[in-house]
Write a protein that holds these residues in place. Sequence first.
Motif, PDB file in Angstrom:
ATOM      1  N   PRO A  98       0.826  -1.205   0.000  1.00 48.39           N
ATOM      2  CA  PRO A  98       0.000   0.000   0.000  1.00 48.39           C
ATOM      3  C   PRO A  98       0.862   1.258   0.000  1.00 48.39           C
ATOM      4  O   PRO A  98       1.951   1.278   0.557  1.00 48.39           O
ATOM      5  CB  PRO A  98      -0.760  -0.123   1.328  1.00 48.39           C
ATOM      6  N   MET A  99       0.377   2.281  -0.658  1.00 46.33           N
ATOM      7  CA  MET A  99       0.993   3.599  -0.556  1.00 46.33           C
ATOM      8  C   MET A  99      -0.113   4.637  -0.641  1.00 46.33           C
ATOM      9  O   MET A  99      -0.677   4.873  -1.712  1.00 46.33           O
ATOM     10  CB  MET A  99       2.021   3.831  -1.659  1.00 46.33           C
ATOM     11  N   ASP A 100      -0.448   5.190   0.508  1.00 45.28           N
ATOM     12  CA  ASP A 100      -1.563   6.135   0.591  1.00 45.28           C
ATOM     13  C   ASP A 100      -2.816   5.528  -0.054  1.00 45.28           C
ATOM     14  O   ASP A 100      -3.256   4.470   0.361  1.00 45.28           O
ATOM     15  CB  ASP A 100      -1.179   7.487  -0.009  1.00 45.28           C
ATOM     16  N   GLU A 101      -3.330   6.161  -1.119  1.00 44.26           N
ATOM     17  CA  GLU A 101      -4.571   5.679  -1.733  1.00 44.26           C
ATOM     18  C   GLU A 101      -4.345   4.542  -2.723  1.00 44.26           C
ATOM     19  O   GLU A 101      -5.284   4.019  -3.315  1.00 44.26           O
ATOM     20  CB  GLU A 101      -5.277   6.846  -2.446  1.00 44.26           C
ATOM     21  N   THR A 102      -3.102   4.139  -2.875  1.00 47.61           N
ATOM     22  CA  THR A 102      -2.707   3.189  -3.918  1.00 47.61           C
ATOM     23  C   THR A 102      -2.391   1.823  -3.329  1.00 47.61           C
ATOM     24  O   THR A 102      -1.824   1.727  -2.242  1.00 47.61           O
ATOM     25  CB  THR A 102      -1.461   3.725  -4.655  1.00 47.61           C
ATOM     26  N   LEU A 103      -2.732   0.769  -4.085  1.00 44.55           N
ATOM     27  CA  LEU A 103      -2.367  -0.595  -3.690  1.00 44.55           C
ATOM     28  C   LEU A 103      -1.829  -1.322  -4.921  1.00 44.55           C
ATOM     29  O   LEU A 103      -2.468  -1.325  -5.977  1.00 44.55           O
ATOM     30  CB  LEU A 103      -3.568  -1.360  -3.134  1.00 44.55           C
ATOM     31  N   ALA A 104      -0.638  -1.902  -4.794  1.00 43.95           N
ATOM     32  CA  ALA A 104      -0.014  -2.650  -5.895  1.00 43.95           C
ATOM     33  C   ALA A 104       0.219  -4.085  -5.469  1.00 43.95           C
ATOM     34  O   ALA A 104       0.429  -4.375  -4.284  1.00 43.95           O
ATOM     35  CB  ALA A 104       1.305  -2.004  -6.300  1.00 43.95           C
ATOM     36  N   ARG A 105       0.197  -4.966  -6.454  1.00 41.97           N
ATOM     37  CA  ARG A 105       0.449  -6.387  -6.209  1.00 41.97           C
ATOM     38  C   ARG A 105       1.418  -6.897  -7.276  1.00 41.97           C
ATOM     39  O   ARG A 105       1.222  -6.628  -8.467  1.00 41.97           O
ATOM     40  CB  ARG A 105      -0.866  -7.171  -6.284  1.00 41.97           C
ATOM     41  N   VAL A 106       2.451  -7.618  -6.857  1.00 37.23           N
ATOM     42  CA  VAL A 106       3.423  -8.197  -7.791  1.00 37.23           C
ATOM     43  C   VAL A 106       3.686  -9.641  -7.401  1.00 37.23           C
ATOM     44  O   VAL A 106       3.880  -9.955  -6.220  1.00 37.23           O
ATOM     45  CB  VAL A 106       4.753  -7.405  -7.798  1.00 37.23           C
TER      46      VAL A 106
END
Length: 196
Positions: A98-106
């Motif tokens: 997570p980064m603030d309003e962002t969510l990434a998946r790898v």
Amino acid sequence: MKREAKITRETKETQISMELNLDGSGEYDVQTGIPFFNHMLELFSRHGIFDLKLKAHGDIEIDYHHTVEDVGIVLGQAVKKCVGNKAGMNRYGFFILPMDETLARVAIDLCDRPFLIYDADDGERRVRDFNVSLCREFFQAFANSAGANLHVKLEYGNEPHHAAEAMFKCFAKALSQAVAIDPRRGNNLPTTKGKI
């Protein structure tokens, strides 16, 4: 065994030299001529705990594409050289960040069967003059030269800086997990085929 690589690649479009240590402490010296891309690679180094020295000179007066793509190629080559036959290594890595309003998946598999799934609504998102859609080119080039099955998904997020940063940090954490040595494996390969 030190898992380090030095790679030099020169074309009519770019001249790149890279030193990578997979078992480093997150130290970096990155010079690409593209400030935002430097920032992404510095994050990659620090959060993956890789030592990275990179000097890239490209035709950035034309576009950033060649430099971004070719750095991805060289990083993939460096990782492939560092892991060798992959004995004792995890091979797989996965992270959600997570980064603030962002969510990434790898998710990544260092299986020597290159493939990229990239799911991020980049559109024309820009951070100053850096088009965030170039991230796809970087990850594609890395997957091809590292022989990696790489899945990158931006689950959500509106701010382009956060989107790119979340993907690069998440990639670093997943790759760090994949290249980590599991002492329980001894010298065994992470496969039943006898070769990856």
